[in-house]
Design a protein around this motif. Structure first.
Motif, mmCIF file in Angstrom:
data_model
loop_
_atom_site.group_PDB
_atom_site.id
_atom_site.type_symbol
_atom_site.label_atom_id
_atom_site.label_comp_id
_atom_site.label_asym_id
_atom_site.label_seq_id
_atom_site.Cartn_x
_atom_site.Cartn_y
_atom_site.Cartn_z
ATOM 1 N N ALA A 155 0.828 -1.208 0.000
ATOM 2 C CA ALA A 155 0.000 0.000 0.000
ATOM 3 C C ALA A 155 0.863 1.259 0.000
ATOM 4 O O ALA A 155 0.487 2.295 -0.549
ATOM 5 C CB ALA A 155 -0.936 -0.004 1.209
ATOM 6 N N THR A 156 2.030 1.183 0.619
ATOM 7 C CA THR A 156 2.972 2.313 0.603
ATOM 8 C C THR A 156 4.119 2.074 -0.376
ATOM 9 O O THR A 156 4.753 3.025 -0.840
ATOM 10 C CB THR A 156 3.557 2.547 2.009
ATOM 11 N N TYR A 157 4.377 0.829 -0.680
ATOM 12 C CA TYR A 157 5.486 0.475 -1.584
ATOM 13 C C TYR A 157 5.190 0.927 -3.006
ATOM 14 O O TYR A 157 6.025 1.550 -3.671
ATOM 15 C CB TYR A 157 5.663 -1.045 -1.524
ATOM 16 N N VAL A 158 3.997 0.628 -3.477
ATOM 17 C CA VAL A 158 3.647 0.832 -4.885
ATOM 18 C C VAL A 158 3.583 2.309 -5.294
ATOM 19 O O VAL A 158 4.164 2.694 -6.316
ATOM 20 C CB VAL A 158 2.326 0.102 -5.213
ATOM 21 N N PRO A 159 2.907 3.191 -4.547
ATOM 22 C CA PRO A 159 2.709 4.564 -5.054
ATOM 23 C C PRO A 159 3.986 5.372 -5.235
ATOM 24 O O PRO A 159 4.002 6.325 -6.016
ATOM 25 C CB PRO A 159 1.809 5.209 -3.982
ATOM 26 N N PHE A 160 5.053 5.015 -4.528
ATOM 27 C CA PHE A 160 6.255 5.852 -4.549
ATOM 28 C C PHE A 160 7.341 5.347 -5.497
ATOM 29 O O PHE A 160 8.384 5.994 -5.636
ATOM 30 C CB PHE A 160 6.823 5.970 -3.131
ATOM 31 N N GLU A 161 7.127 4.202 -6.139
ATOM 32 C CA GLU A 161 8.170 3.670 -7.019
ATOM 33 C C GLU A 161 8.431 4.572 -8.217
ATOM 34 O O GLU A 161 9.587 4.822 -8.585
ATOM 35 C CB GLU A 161 7.784 2.267 -7.496
ATOM 36 N N GLY A 162 7.370 5.049 -8.857
ATOM 37 C CA GLY A 162 7.538 5.910 -10.023
ATOM 38 C C GLY A 162 8.262 7.206 -9.712
ATOM 39 O O GLY A 162 9.269 7.534 -10.363
ATOM 40 N N PRO A 163 7.804 7.986 -8.729
ATOM 41 C CA PRO A 163 8.487 9.252 -8.414
ATOM 42 C C PRO A 163 9.946 9.076 -8.011
ATOM 43 O O PRO A 163 10.801 9.870 -8.412
ATOM 44 C CB PRO A 163 7.654 9.811 -7.247
ATOM 45 N N ILE A 164 10.249 8.034 -7.235
ATOM 46 C CA ILE A 164 11.625 7.863 -6.767
ATOM 47 C C ILE A 164 12.547 7.484 -7.920
ATOM 48 O O ILE A 164 13.715 7.887 -7.958
ATOM 49 C CB ILE A 164 11.684 6.831 -5.629
ATOM 50 N N ALA A 165 12.044 6.714 -8.892
ATOM 51 C CA ALA A 165 12.859 6.364 -10.060
ATOM 52 C C ALA A 165 13.293 7.625 -10.807
ATOM 53 O O ALA A 165 14.437 7.724 -11.285
ATOM 54 C CB ALA A 165 12.077 5.441 -10.987
ATOM 55 N N THR A 170 7.857 -0.230 6.218
ATOM 56 C CA THR A 170 8.820 -0.982 5.408
ATOM 57 C C THR A 170 8.554 -0.761 3.921
ATOM 58 O O THR A 170 9.477 -0.537 3.126
ATOM 59 C CB THR A 170 8.750 -2.486 5.732
ATOM 60 N N GLY A 171 7.294 -0.812 3.523
ATOM 61 C CA GLY A 171 6.945 -0.583 2.129
ATOM 62 C C GLY A 171 7.336 0.801 1.661
ATOM 63 O O GLY A 171 7.859 0.980 0.546
#
Length: 488
Positions: free
Chosen positions: A90-100, A142-143
């Motif tokens: 739930a927290t892992y998925v939304p931030f992957e794009g911006p951090i990349a 953790t996510g």
């Protein structure tokens, strides 16, 4: 080969992905180049791999803890364990794009060091939880802190390595993942048997030790990892010239590109991005479902909780060796699609056996067959995506958002591999089987579409040459440049 010794090789008709026609290419000694890239393998990819290993341990050790009485000690009821598994994403998925996208802007060293320190602290905190509320909070944190690791690793590989070099490096990274799964089983085997005073069950030691290991690794990463490829501390002056020459030879690389919203958003209107994220979601169901619940699946074959953790080790090691072979062959053949299709067939066959066969020995064999498909299908696909997305910020956005959408599979896993369906998990395995078929269809569609576009571009160049027309390279158009060739 220093700056003065680099020869200008005027290749009149260079015709390769990322290189235009009639361009001047800087000569690089291949022996010195390989020696230089081995330094990046050790100091950059090696350190990223260690972080990836610890992230996998810290994220998936909940499965090993569960076989050691984790749920019972916390008083979990119903599908609370499955919900805890899901909450991480739930927290892992939304931030992957911006951090990349932020990787190149902030820099990998400060970004990943901070993330690793925070998830290490959170994992350490898992050793002290007493109820489902504490468990849920730790999984959410953790996510959040691990969200940037996988997209940053993949973007960094494409930032430093050529197309023909990326598959092996991706395999090396996933080798750390496979090793973490195998090592996690051994570590869990030992630590879950430790029982200390004041209610410190074995699974608490598992979280405490793994969290501490991550925290110890952070300062090592910060001092060893290079700040920028062209100024890496471990390169000689000659090698710094060589790494710059690699970028100069391929204008589609986009190494010096400045951030723009238009470039990043163009990734989300590219038709192939949709096929890639559908593919990634389909195979990530297998990655997260099978690896998280494998100890429980093994326990269904008649092994105890401790033995079940130990019996996962050879499965992961076989998967590791297979992926290394697949990646090496893929780089040598300069193609990805067929090397994804084969492992997808392994997934389909393995799941079919697990679902339909009652014999315990055959089902254990089927776990090995599934492992042959897990890592190649999830790791090599991201290299294929980056091979076919020119310019840095489009490539980074496409990787980040593919992972973002693909990793929603982690949310679904806890709901389809439910506590009630353990240890056979027929529902979860059946859905994984169906999605492996979907992934195979996506591979076929991408290969077909890229072949058609390559032929059209080659025909356009041929007609221009016959008409005496000069076609200029347009690297600012990225993979839409007529001279860009998609890699199958």
């Amino acid at each position: 080969m220093g700056t003065k010794s680099i020869k200008e090789a005027h290749a009149a008709d260079i015709y390769e992905p990322g290189i235009g026609v009639g361009s001047a290419e800087i000569y690089i000694d291949p022996v010195k180049e390989r020696r230089m890239m081995r330094k990046f393998d050790f100091f950059a990819v090696g350190m990223l791999g260690l972080f990836y290993m610890m992230a996998n341990l810290d994220r998936s050790n909940i499965g090993n803890a569960n076989t050691a009485g984790f749920s019972e000690d916390l008083g979990l009821v119903g599908n609370q364990f499955g919900t805890a598994t899901t909450l991480l994403y739930a927290t892992y998925v939304p931030f992957e794009g911006p951090i990349a996208v932020l990787l190149k802007i902030i820099g990998p060293k400060p970004l990943l060091s901070t993330c690793a320190f925070c998830w290490g602290i959170t994992t350490l905190g898992m050793a002290f939880i007493q109820n489902w509320q504490g468990l849920y909070a730790c999984r959410l944190l953790t996510g959040f802190f691990e969200a940037g690791l996988i997209p940053c690793i993949n973007v960094y590989i494409a930032l430093v390595y050529k197309k023909s070099e990326r598959g092996k490096r991706s395999a090396l990274i996933f080798a750390f993942s496979a090793f973490s799964s195998a090592f996690g089983g051994l570590l869990a085997y030992g630590l879950t048997q430790v029982h200390g005073p004041n209610g410190w069950e074995g699974w608490r030691w598992l979280f405490a030790i793994e969290g501490a290991m991550t925290l110890i690794l952070v300062p090592l990463f910060f001092f060893v990892f290079p700040k920028h490829p062209t100024t890496a501390w471990f390169l000689s002056a000659e090698e710094k010239s060589m790494i710059q020459a690699r970028y100069d030879n391929d204008p589609h690389w986009g190494q010096d590109e400045e951030f723009s919203w238009a470039e990043s958003l163009s990734a989300l209107t590219d038709p192939k991005w949709f096929a890639f994220w559908i593919y990634q979601f389909s195979v990530d169901i297998s990655l997260y479902g099978f690896t998280t619940f494998l100890p429980k699946i093994i326990s269904g074959l008649g092994y105890s909780g401790v033995q079940a953790n130990l019996m996962t080790v050879p499965i992961y090691m076989v998967g590791l060796v297979w992926f290394l072979m697949i990646a090496y062959c893929s780089d040598r053949a300069n193609t990805r699609g067929p090397f994804l299709a084969g492992p997808l067939l392994c997934l389909i066959i393995g799941y079919s056996i697990l679902i339909s066969v009652e014999n315990l020995s055959v089902r254990y064999f089927a776990c090995f067959v599934v492992a042959l498909g897990i890592y190649p299908t999830t790791g090599l696909s991201l290299m294929w995506l980056q091979d076919n997305a020119a310019r840095h910020f489009k490539r980074a956005t496409m990787v980040g958002m593919t992972l973002c959408f693909g990793n929603t599979a982690g949310v679904a896993v806890g709901q389809i591999f439910t506590t009630e369906s353990a240890p056979r998990y027929i529902k979860g395995l059946s859905i994984s089987l169906g999605l492996a078929v979907v992934a195979l269809v996506m591979v076929g569609s991408l290969m077909t579409g890229m072949t058609i576009v390559n032929r059209k571009r080659a025909e356009r160049i041929r007609r221009a040459e016959e008409a005496g027309e000069v076609l200029e390279r347009r690297p600012e158009k990225g993979d839409y440049d007529v001279f860009f060739r998609y890699s199958l």
